[in-house]
Design an enzyme around this catalytic site. Sequence first.
Site, PDB file in Angstrom:
ATOM      1  N   GLY A  19       6.870  -3.970  12.695  1.00  0.00           N
ATOM      2  CA  GLY A  19       7.814  -2.906  12.352  1.00  0.00           C
ATOM      3  C   GLY A  19       7.128  -1.657  11.832  1.00  0.00           C
ATOM      4  O   GLY A  19       7.775  -0.637  11.606  1.00  0.00           O
ATOM      5  N   ASN A  50      37.285  29.296  -8.213  1.00  0.00           N
ATOM      6  CA  ASN A  50      38.031  28.122  -7.731  1.00  0.00           C
ATOM      7  C   ASN A  50      38.153  27.013  -8.768  1.00  0.00           C
ATOM      8  O   ASN A  50      38.904  26.082  -8.580  1.00  0.00           O
ATOM      9  CB  ASN A  50      37.363  27.560  -6.474  1.00  0.00           C
ATOM     10  CG  ASN A  50      35.931  27.144  -6.720  1.00  0.00           C
ATOM     11  OD1 ASN A  50      35.233  27.750  -7.524  1.00  0.00           O
ATOM     12  ND2 ASN A  50      35.485  26.113  -6.030  1.00  0.00           N
ATOM     13  N   ARG A 110       0.804  -1.223   0.000  1.00  0.00           N
ATOM     14  CA  ARG A 110       0.000   0.000   0.000  1.00  0.00           C
ATOM     15  C   ARG A 110       0.844   1.283   0.000  1.00  0.00           C
ATOM     16  O   ARG A 110       0.341   2.358  -0.251  1.00  0.00           O
ATOM     17  CB  ARG A 110      -0.961  -0.016   1.212  1.00  0.00           C
ATOM     18  CG  ARG A 110      -2.066  -1.050   1.071  1.00  0.00           C
ATOM     19  CD  ARG A 110      -2.771  -1.348   2.394  1.00  0.00           C
ATOM     20  NE  ARG A 110      -2.055  -2.336   3.200  1.00  0.00           N
ATOM     21  CZ  ARG A 110      -2.466  -2.778   4.391  1.00  0.00           C
ATOM     22  NH1 ARG A 110      -3.585  -2.315   4.909  1.00  0.00           N
ATOM     23  NH2 ARG A 110      -1.751  -3.674   5.060  1.00  0.00           N
TER      24      ARG A 110
HETATM   25  C1  UD1 Z   1      -2.019  -6.659  11.219  1.00  0.00           C
HETATM   26  C2  UD1 Z   1      -2.958  -7.591  12.024  1.00  0.00           C
HETATM   27  C3  UD1 Z   1      -4.206  -6.800  12.419  1.00  0.00           C
HETATM   28  C4  UD1 Z   1      -3.825  -5.573  13.209  1.00  0.00           C
HETATM   29  C5  UD1 Z   1      -2.817  -4.715  12.431  1.00  0.00           C
HETATM   30  C6  UD1 Z   1      -2.268  -3.621  13.334  1.00  0.00           C
HETATM   31  C7  UD1 Z   1      -2.637  -9.849  11.192  1.00  0.00           C
HETATM   32  C8  UD1 Z   1      -3.172 -10.940  10.343  1.00  0.00           C
HETATM   33  N1  UD1 Z   1      -3.335  -8.736  11.210  1.00  0.00           N
HETATM   34  O1  UD1 Z   1      -2.684  -6.275  10.014  1.00  0.00           O
HETATM   35  O2  UD1 Z   1      -5.057  -7.643  13.227  1.00  0.00           O
HETATM   36  O3  UD1 Z   1      -4.991  -4.829  13.514  1.00  0.00           O
HETATM   37  O4  UD1 Z   1      -1.691  -5.515  12.013  1.00  0.00           O
HETATM   38  O5  UD1 Z   1      -1.467  -2.728  12.639  1.00  0.00           O
HETATM   39  O6  UD1 Z   1      -1.638 -10.036  11.821  1.00  0.00           O
HETATM   40  N2  UD1 Z   1       4.756  -9.004   7.902  1.00  0.00           N
HETATM   41  C9  UD1 Z   1       5.773  -9.918   7.717  1.00  0.00           C
HETATM   42  N3  UD1 Z   1       5.553 -10.991   6.899  1.00  0.00           N
HETATM   43  C10 UD1 Z   1       4.380 -11.212   6.275  1.00  0.00           C
HETATM   44  C11 UD1 Z   1       3.338 -10.259   6.473  1.00  0.00           C
HETATM   45  C12 UD1 Z   1       3.564  -9.163   7.289  1.00  0.00           C
HETATM   46  O7  UD1 Z   1       6.860  -9.773   8.263  1.00  0.00           O
HETATM   47  O8  UD1 Z   1       4.261 -12.215   5.564  1.00  0.00           O
HETATM   48  C13 UD1 Z   1       5.027  -7.845   8.770  1.00  0.00           C
HETATM   49  C14 UD1 Z   1       4.935  -6.524   8.011  1.00  0.00           C
HETATM   50  O9  UD1 Z   1       6.203  -6.149   7.529  1.00  0.00           O
HETATM   51  C15 UD1 Z   1       4.421  -5.541   9.066  1.00  0.00           C
HETATM   52  C16 UD1 Z   1       3.665  -6.443  10.039  1.00  0.00           C
HETATM   53  O10 UD1 Z   1       4.047  -7.762   9.775  1.00  0.00           O
HETATM   54  O11 UD1 Z   1       5.466  -4.900   9.751  1.00  0.00           O
HETATM   55  C17 UD1 Z   1       2.156  -6.290   9.889  1.00  0.00           C
HETATM   56  O12 UD1 Z   1       1.786  -6.637   8.563  1.00  0.00           O
HETATM   57  P1  UD1 Z   1       0.663  -5.842   7.782  1.00  0.00           P
HETATM   58  O13 UD1 Z   1       0.547  -6.423   6.434  1.00  0.00           O
HETATM   59  O14 UD1 Z   1       0.877  -4.395   7.909  1.00  0.00           O
HETATM   60  O15 UD1 Z   1      -0.632  -6.275   8.633  1.00  0.00           O
HETATM   61  P2  UD1 Z   1      -1.974  -5.466   8.808  1.00  0.00           P
HETATM   62  O16 UD1 Z   1      -2.800  -5.670   7.604  1.00  0.00           O
HETATM   63  O17 UD1 Z   1      -1.666  -4.083   9.207  1.00  0.00           O
HETATM   64 MG    MG Z   2       0.072  -2.922   9.174  1.00  0.00          MG
END
Ligand code: UD1
Ligand code: MG
Length: 466
Positions: free
Chosen positions: A100, A382, A16
Site C-alpha cells: 500500500g 449578519n 518512520r
Molecule cells: C519491503 C520489502 C523489501 C522491498 C520494499 C519495497 C519485505 C520483508 N521487504 O520492505 O524487500 O524492497 O518493501 O518497498 O517484504 N505491512 C503489513 N504488515 C506487516 C508489515 C508490513 O501489512 O506486518 C505492509 C505495510 O503496511 C506496507 C508494506 O507491507 O504497505 C511494506 O512494508 P514496509 O514495512 O514498508 O516494508 P519495507 O521495509 O519497505
Molecule cells: Mg515500504
Amino acid sequence: MSKPWAVILAAGEGTRMKSAIPKVLHRICGQPMIRYVTEAVAPLVEEQLVVIGHGGELVQSELGDAVSYAWQKQQLGTGHALMQSLSLLPARGETLVLCGDTPLLRTATLQELIRQKRESDAVILTAEPPETEGYGRIVRNSKGEVLRIVEEKEADPAEKKIGEVNTGCYIFSNELLHQYLPLLDNNNAKGEYYLTDLIMLLVDRGYKVTACRLEDYREAQGVNDRLQLSFAAGIVRKRINEKLMKEGVTIIDPESTYIDLGVEIGADTTIYPQTVIEGKSKLGSGCVVGPAAHLMDALLEDNVVCRASVLWECSVASGAQIGPFAYLRPGTKIGPGVKIGDFVEIKNSYIGDNSKVPHLAYVGDATVGPGVNLGAGTIVVNYDGRKKHRTIIEEGAFVGCNSNLIAPLTVGRGSFIAAGSTVTRDVPPEALLLARTPEEIKKGVAPYLLGNKSKKEKEKKKEKGV
Ligand code: UD1
Ligand code: MG
C-alpha cells in the site's frame, strides 16, 4: 483465463512517518496513497483484498466496499500479512501482491507483470534506483536466474552492492501461496515473517521465479518517511500537470502549480504560477486563474478570471471576475458577469448577474439581485452576537460607500443608500435612504485644534515690527 486477484498489504504502522495517521492514508495530491494502488490495479483484477491492521478502521472508511478486507491483528511482517489473506484467496488462479506504500506504480506495469507470469510460477517486479538503501536486493546466479531476495538488514557487503532491488510487488500462483506461505519463519534480523523469503523457498523447490525490471525506477518508490512522501507527491503532481497540458490547459509554471488528482479543467484555461487547486474543483474553459490563487472544491464556469484569491466550496458563473485578494467562503454563488474586487469577503451568499462588489466589503448570508452595486466598505452585518440573519438586496439597488446593513433586512429594488449610512430598517423600492448624523461647520476653529493659532499671531506681530 480468468483475471487474477490482488492483495494489498497495508497493515503496517509506518513508524518512520512518525504520525498518528496510518501510513497508507497519508495524502498525495489530495488522495490517500493507498488509493493510487487500488486504482492502478482495479482494471486488471477480479477482486482486491486489502490487509489492514494498524488504523484499520480508518483505512476501511476511506476505501469503503470497493475492496474486501483481511485483518492482521499484530504486525509480524509482510509474509505474515499475506498469510492473513490466504483463507479468502481462491485455491487456483493467481494473485498480484502489492504494498500500500508504493503509490507510483502504473497499470501498464502491472499488466506486464501479469503477462510475464504466463512463463513462470512467480514474478517479482524489480528496479534499479540510484539509491538502494532500505530495499531488498535481488540475488541471481551466474546464469542470471533469480535465487532469492535478501533484505538490507541481512545483506553482506557484496549483496549490499547489488543494484537491482525488490519493489514489493509480485505475482504468484495461488496454489503455491496456499502450499508454501505457511512455511515461512521469522529467524531473521527483525524477527519478522518476510514475504521475500518465499522466493528462496520456491526456487529451492524447483519453481521458476523471474524478475520483471522496471524501465523507470521511480515507479517503485516506496513511501516510508516524509521525504519519500514529498518525492512521490512531486512525481504525481508532474503527471497531473502533464495530463492537463496535453488536454489543452496552459500551465505557465508547472513547477509551482499544485493540482489535486481528479480536478477537472477545460481547454484554453490558463493557470498562472503559485496556484493551488484542490479537492473536487472543476474549471470550465477559457478561464484565467492565478497568479497565487487557492481553490478548494470550487466550481468555475467558462471565462472566469480569478487572480490572487481564495475560493472555498463556492461556485462562480461565466465571465465573472474575482480578485485580486478576494475570499469566497462556503455556500457562495457568484452569478454571471459579476465583479468581485480586492479585499472583499463573501460568505454563504448569492450575488446576481453583473452585480459589482469592487472593493473592501463583507457580504455574509445575503441574496443580492442582478445589477446591484455595493460600494467600498459595505458591510452586511449578519451576526447579532447570537444568531445569523439574512439580507436581501434587490435588483439595481445602489449601496453607497461605508454603509452598514444590519440584518435581517431587505433593500428594495432600485433603491439608493447614501454613503456612510447605517441601515436598520427595510428600504422600499426606489427610495433614498440617508442615515448620517448632520454635519456642522465651525469657521476658524481648526488652528486652535492644531495648536497653530498663537504662533501665527506672534508671526503677524513680528512682520508689523511691533
Ligand atoms: C519491503 C520489502 C523489501 C522491498 C520494499 C519495497 C519485505 C520483508 N521487504 O520492505 O524487500 O524492497 O518493501 O518497498 O517484504 N505491512 C503489513 N504488515 C506487516 C508489515 C508490513 O501489512 O506486518 C505492509 C505495510 O503496511 C506496507 C508494506 O507491507 O504497505 C511494506 O512494508 P514496509 O514495512 O514498508 O516494508 P519495507 O521495509 O519497505
Ligand atoms: Mg515500504
